[in-house]
Every structure is written in structure tokens, then in C-alpha cells.
Design an enzyme around this catalytic site. Structure first.
Site, PDB file in Angstrom:
ATOM      1  N   HIS A  70       0.872  -1.185   0.000  1.00  0.00           N
ATOM      2  CA  HIS A  70       0.000   0.000   0.000  1.00  0.00           C
ATOM      3  C   HIS A  70       0.912   1.239   0.000  1.00  0.00           C
ATOM      4  CE1 HIS A  70      -2.757   2.948   1.883  1.00  0.00           C
ATOM      5  NE2 HIS A  70      -3.752   2.163   1.516  1.00  0.00           N
ATOM      6  N   CYS A  93      -4.715   2.590  -3.690  1.00  0.00           N
ATOM      7  CA  CYS A  93      -3.461   3.076  -3.100  1.00  0.00           C
ATOM      8  C   CYS A  93      -2.335   2.078  -3.335  1.00  0.00           C
ATOM      9  CB  CYS A  93      -3.591   3.353  -1.606  1.00  0.00           C
ATOM     10  SG  CYS A  93      -4.770   4.639  -1.237  1.00  0.00           S
ATOM     11  N   ASP A 106       3.245  -4.509   7.621  1.00  0.00           N
ATOM     12  CA  ASP A 106       2.025  -3.715   7.529  1.00  0.00           C
ATOM     13  C   ASP A 106       0.867  -4.669   7.816  1.00  0.00           C
ATOM     14  OD1 ASP A 106      -0.309  -2.514   6.759  1.00  0.00           O
ATOM     15  OD2 ASP A 106       0.448  -1.751   4.850  1.00  0.00           O
ATOM     16  N   GLN A 165      -4.425  -5.173   7.069  1.00  0.00           N
ATOM     17  CA  GLN A 165      -5.401  -6.190   6.680  1.00  0.00           C
ATOM     18  C   GLN A 165      -5.156  -7.485   7.458  1.00  0.00           C
ATOM     19  OE1 GLN A 165      -7.865  -5.363   4.683  1.00  0.00           O
ATOM     20  NE2 GLN A 165      -7.028  -3.440   3.920  1.00  0.00           N
ATOM     21  N   LYS A 196     -10.324  -0.484  10.542  1.00  0.00           N
ATOM     22  CA  LYS A 196     -10.600  -1.688   9.757  1.00  0.00           C
ATOM     23  C   LYS A 196     -10.936  -2.871  10.669  1.00  0.00           C
ATOM     24  CE  LYS A 196      -7.250  -0.194   6.322  1.00  0.00           C
ATOM     25  NZ  LYS A 196      -7.720   0.203   5.001  1.00  0.00           N
TER      26      LYS A 196
HETATM   27  C1  LIG Z   1      -2.523  -2.769   3.543  1.00  0.00           C
HETATM   28  C2  LIG Z   1      -2.816  -1.388   4.036  1.00  0.00           C
HETATM   29  N1  LIG Z   1      -1.826  -0.670   4.573  1.00  0.00           N
HETATM   30  C3  LIG Z   1      -2.039   0.565   5.064  1.00  0.00           C
HETATM   31  C4  LIG Z   1      -3.269   1.170   5.022  1.00  0.00           C
HETATM   32  C5  LIG Z   1      -3.428   2.553   5.569  1.00  0.00           C
HETATM   33  O1  LIG Z   1      -4.234   2.594   6.688  1.00  0.00           O
HETATM   34  P1  LIG Z   1      -4.682   3.991   7.297  1.00  0.00           P
HETATM   35  O2  LIG Z   1      -5.195   4.798   6.147  1.00  0.00           O
HETATM   36  O3  LIG Z   1      -5.759   3.660   8.277  1.00  0.00           O
HETATM   37  O4  LIG Z   1      -3.499   4.623   7.934  1.00  0.00           O
HETATM   38  C6  LIG Z   1      -4.332   0.454   4.461  1.00  0.00           C
HETATM   39  C7  LIG Z   1      -5.687   1.027   4.387  1.00  0.00           C
HETATM   40  O5  LIG Z   1      -6.080   1.762   3.526  1.00  0.00           O
HETATM   41  C8  LIG Z   1      -4.094  -0.846   3.953  1.00  0.00           C
HETATM   42  O6  LIG Z   1      -5.084  -1.563   3.411  1.00  0.00           O
END
Ligand SMILES: Cc1ncc(COP(=O)(O)O)c(C=O)c1O
Lengths: 414, 151
Positions: free
Chosen positions: A131, A372, A208, A211, A234
């Protein structure tokens, strides 16, 4: 394991749905079918109530006052930290750092841990399925300090071979930054194996877990991972709260992140000394109410049963995959073995945004776009995909709604 | 099926999106700009050949995007050929009003009729940007700004 959630009598999805008031609303005159859970999950009443009760009876700023409420609020705030500690099976309380989300957690590692270590030419290993929040903080170090990003590819099915991570590590590697579960492909990485490989070469690993933490249990001690980032919204919790797990061994060398109140020990005109972790990394008034909400969300997950929820979601995703594949001209992107319950797909000849618009008018909320993850879109040579992602409250009827909405789209585009 | 969907994805729009007119680079162009919508990744390049009398002698576009953005670009190029720069700008003003569901009084009735097929977008606020991308690129090309972006 149950192949069909209808065969899971013990899992009472109808009762669980009543905990999520928003699920009974309509959109465009049709019952809402919410399949954008990987972007953000809906919140059960238990979480909303916990935050409201706390705000109406125990609320004050934390770690500041000597008065009763300040003490009570601080106790709830720290109790929530221990709740997260249990959730991740972290060894020490101070290894749990509150952030505003997964993004901030990763930025914190980039700035506080890695930036001071980076010399020009030093390498950061990451996968093409990250991401943007696990890419851009490392690009900062490339732009500002001359770090080199080394990309690990995935197979056409979306599988990541730990041996490829091993091959990417050199004596110049300072960190491996890798997802626990891809938000586009659904791929779950062999995190434990990757950590073992990296540690053999003396390289720490950041995962990360945005998910990954939602779909399966996480044991940071068993994984032996150095950093694990996740986000509350999430996990059926509120927005504005995330977690960085950082192994105690790293906490001492990590420099402060933001400066301000709470993170100091003493401030004089000439000097400043810093508090110990975790407060060292929690400058300013933190998202207090949200920590209480997050703790309630983790309690809720335990109440549902994490294994039961995961089994239910996996069964739904399997069914949806099978049904979508039966349609003509639908291509699924990401078919790694043991993947998590989300499905990226393309309807041939229909752009992801047109597809998402048509599904929306049928009441079905999916995400359409690059998620993203532009590096991954480039890898699979698609401008975007539609993504259906499943949560503990989704149903077989909603899989039917998804499939018939895709059929409507096919009809529109002839 | 929802009737607003039928309005949005009319046969003529689908036809433009499947068989875009004036598609591809224009070797003789003297103005060019790229439109980019970073949110959805749509990209469109608009090429214009404007003669000494400020008349659009030729026009083309290339790029990729959703049906709405491709159809809108195709329809636009169809309409611009042979028009003056001032007319092109008036068409754009009218088009922007039309897709926002507002009155497009500045349009001649036959232009209005042609552009009316895109009016269904007004029921989809999230998609208005898709419809306007090529027009913004066209304007940026005329103004020699090089790039336009809608977010
Ligand atoms: C795999 C992953 N990493 C990071 C993020 C970023 O999370 P957040 O926007 O809550 O900081 C997301 C969510 O959009 C994600 O799906």
C-alpha cells in the site's frame, strides 16, 4: 472448515448484523450491501456505546491532572493499551504505541527508527504489493537521504516467495518492509518465514498489518517481527487510532517522533529530555476516546470469535470467487493459496469505475480504482480493479447481490 | 435496472467509448496538454492544431479511462473541429453546466442536443470529474499550460 456459511449454524450472522445499525439502511432505494470492508469496516453498537459511556462519565485528558477524572481516564487509556498488547501477544506494555493510524505508525518507524541509520546507498526491501503507506515513507528516505528501494516481485497469482526476499537482501539492507496481507490481491505473506530469513542476515522487519490483523490471529512474539503496524477503523473500531508494535530492543534507540507535551521528561530553556516509550512517541493529547473504542472493538472480535469470523469470511469469499468465475469475462486478480477474504476483479471491457458505479446503484458498495497500490497496478498492467472485501457480518445473500449486480453491469455494457 | 444508469450509459456513450473518434496523437498539433485524474488514474492527452485565425483546424486525443471520460473526450473532439477558440471555450462552459445539472443557456440548441447525451452524469456527482477531464485538458492546451488535473 465449512465451505458454505449456510452450513455454519453456530455462526449467527443475522444476530451479529443487528449489532451494526448502519447495515439496515438503504442506498439508492435498495438494501445496503457493504463490501468495502478492506477500506473501512462498520462499527458495532458495542464500540459506539463504549465510547459514549466513557465520554459521558469518565472523560478527561490523560497523564496530566491529579483530579479524579484525569486518573480514571488515564486508567482506561492504559487499560486499552494492555488490551492491544493481549491482542498482539506482545511481551511488554511499552511496546504498544498509539498512533492515528497505520500510516502514521509506518511513518514513525521511518523517521524515528530508520532515518538516523540510513547512509546513501543503504537499501530498503519491499514488495510490489505494498500500500502507498508502506511505500511513500521509504521514498522520503530515498529522496532525502539517498536510500535505495529494492522491490520484490510477486507471481502472476500474487504469491510472494520468501526466497525472493532472501535474494534481495544485501549487506546494505537496513529494513524489510512487507505487508502481512495485501489489500488488493488478498495474499497473505509467509511473515514468520520472511522474518526468520531477514534475521539470519541481521535485518529487521516491519509488517504492515492493516489487513492481516483483521483476518487471522497475530502473535508478534511467535512471528518475532520487529515492527507491526495496524489501524483501528478496519478492525471495527473508530477512525483516528492506530497501533505501532515495536520490539523493546528497538525502543531505546528510536528517536522521538513529534515534539510536544506528554513526550518529555523535562524542558528547560537550554535543553530537553524525553520520556520513555511509549509516551516518548505520543506527543500531544492522544485520541483518548478512540483508544477506548478500539479496546471495545477487540473485545467484540473476541466475543464473535476470531477463528469463527475468519472461517465465515473465507467461506463467503470462496463462494463469491467461484460465482464470479462462472460469469463470462470476469477476471480475478490475485489467487494466492490461502489468501484472505477479498477479491479484486475486472469485468473485461468495463473500467473499474464504471463497474463500481453500476454496482453502487444496485446497492452494492465496492471499491473501484488503484487501491493506493499503483506499483501493483503497474505490475499487473491494469488501470484499476473492483474489489469486494468481506467482513464478519456479510452474508450469502450479499454474495448473490454482488454477482447479480455484476451481471447488470455486463448487460449495460452489452 | 436503475433508470439513472440507463441515462448515464446511453448507447451513444457506450459507442463513443468503444470506438473513440479522433483517437491518437496529432502530428501537426501546435497545442497539447495532458489531463490527469490522480484519484482514479484516468489520463487523457488532447492535441489541437489552431490556425492563424484562431480556428481549430484539427483535434485529437489519446489516453485511457472509464467509459464516461473516453466518451466525453470523443464527443468533444467531434464537436471542436472547425470551431473558433472562443466557441470552444463557450462550449466548455455550457458542457460544465450541463453535467452539473445546471442550466446551459450559452449553448446553441443543436450543440445542446449533441451534448445532452452526457447530462445523465449530473445524477452521479462522483463521476462529474470523469466527464470534464478532457475538456479541462483542451482548455489547458489552448492556454499552453501543459497539464490539467481534476480531483
Ligand atoms: C494494507 C494497508 N496498509 C495501510 C493502510 C493505511 O491505513 P490507514 O489509512 O488507516 O493509515 C491500508 C488502508 O487503507 C491498507 O489496506
Amino acid at each position: 472448515m465449512n465451505a458454505d456459511p449456510k452450513l455454519t449454524p453456530a455462526y449467527d450472522v443475522a444476530a451479529l448484523r443487528r449489532d451494526f445499525p448502519i447495515l439496515s439502511r438503504e442506498v439508492h432505494g435498495r438494501p445496503l450491501v457493504y463490501l468495502d470492508n478492506a477500506a473501512s469496516a462498520q462499527k458495532p453498537i458495542q464500540v459506539l456505546d463504549a465510547m459514549a459511556r466513557f465520554t459521558t462519565s469518565e472523560y478527561a485528558n490523560v497523564h496530566r491532572g491529579v483530579h479524579y477524572l484525569s486518573g480514571a481516564a488515564t486508567e482506561r487509556y492504559e487499560e486499552a493499551r494492555r488490551r492491544v498488547q493481549r491482542f498482539l501477544n506482545a511481551e511488554h506494555e511499552e511496546e504498544i504505541i498509539y498512533t492515528k493510524g497505520c500510516t502514521e505508525a509506518i511513518n514513525l518507524v521511518a523517521q524515528s527508527y530508520l532515518a538516523p541509520l540510513i547512509q546513501p546507498g543503504d537499501e530498503i526491501v519491499l514488495s510490489v504489493m505494498e500500500h502507498h503507506s508502506n511505500i511513500v515513507p521509504w521514498h522520503f528516505l530515498r529522496e532525502r537521504q539517498g536510500a535505495v528501494l529494492k522491490w520484490v516481485d510477486v507471481s502472476d497469482l500474487g504469491e510472494l516467495d520468501p526466497a525472493d526476499v532472501a535474494r534481495s537482501i544485501t549487506p546494505k539492507t537496513k529494513l524489510v518492509a512487507i505487508t502481512h496481507m495485501s489489500n488488493v490481491l488478498g495474499t497473505k505473506t509467509a511473515l514468520k518465514e520472511i522474518v526468520r530469513i531477514a534475521h539470519e542476515k541481521g535485518v529487521p522487519v516491519l509488517a504492515d498489518g492493516c489487513q492481516g490483523a483483521v483476518h487471522g490471529t497475530v502473535d508478534v512474539r511467535a512471528l518475532d517481527v520487529d515492527f507491526y503496524a495496524l489501524t483501528g477503523h478496519k478492525l471495527y473500531g473508530p477512525t483516528g487510532i492506530g497501533i505501532l508494535y515495536a520490539k523493546r530492543a528497538h525502543l531505546k534507540t528510536m528517536r522521538p517522533y513529534q515534539g510536544g507535551g506528554e513526550m518529555i521528561r523535562e524542558v528547560t530553556r537550554a535543553n530537553v529530555t524525553y520520556a520513555d516509550a511509549p509516551m516518548r512517541f505520543e506527543a500531544g493529547t492522544p485520541p483518548i476516546v478512540q483508544t477506548v473504542g478500539l479496546a471495545a472493538a477487540l473485545d467484540y472480535l473476541d466475543f464473535v470469535g476470531r477463528d469463527a469470523a475468519t472461517a465465515h469470511e473465507d467461506a463467503l469469499a470462496k463462494l463469491a470467487t467461484q460465482r464470479l468465475k462462472e460469469l463470462n469475462g470476469v477476471r480475478i486478480i490475485g489467487e494466492a493459496k490461502g489468501k484472505g477474504p477479498l477479491i479484486s476483479f475486472e469485468a473485461i471491457g468495463i473500467h473499474a469505475h464504471d463497474l463500481a458505479t453500476i454496482l453502487d446503484r444496485e446497492g452494492v458498495a465496492v471499491r473501484g480504482g488503484h487501491h493506493c497500490a499503483q506499483v501493483l497496478m503497474e505490475r499487473f498492467n491494469v488501470p484499476g480493479t473492483a474489489r469486494a472485501s468481506f467482513a464478519l457480518y456479510n452474508t450469502v445473500a450479499e454474495v448473490d447481490a454482488l454477482v447479480s449486480a455484476v451481471q447488470v453491469a455486463r448487460k449495460v455494457f452489452g | 435496472m436503475d433508470s439513472s444508469l440507463r441515462d448515464l450509459y446511453q448507447e451513444i456513450i457506450l459507442d463513443h467509448s468503444r470506438h473513440p473518434r479522433h483517437f491518437g496523437p496529432l502530428a501537426t498539433a501546435n497545442h497539447m496538454a495532458e489531463g490527469h485524474n490522480p484519484l482514479c488514474g484516468d489520463r487523457v492527452k488532447v492535441y489541437l492544431k489552431v490556425d492563424a485565425k484562431d480556428r481549430i483546424e484539427d483535434v485529437s486525443f489519446e489516453g485511457r479511462g472509464c467509459a464516461i471520460s473516453v466518451a466525453s473526450a470523443s464527443l468533444m473532439t467531434d464537436m471542436l473541429k472547425g470551431r473558433s477558440v472562443a466557441e470552444a471555450e463557450r462550449l466548455m462552459g455550457g458542457f460544465l453546466n450541463l453535467v452539473k445539472g445546471e442550466d446551459a443557456a450559452e449553448l446553441e440548441s443543436d450543440d445542446r442536443e449533441t451534448l445532452e447525451v452526457m447530462a445523465g452524469v449530473s445524477a452521479f456527482p462522483m463521476r462529474v470529474k470523469c466527464a470534464t477531464l478532457a475538456w479541462h485538458a483542451m482548455k489547458a492546451a489552448l492556454d499552453d499550460e501543459g497539464a490539467a488535473r481534476t480531483e
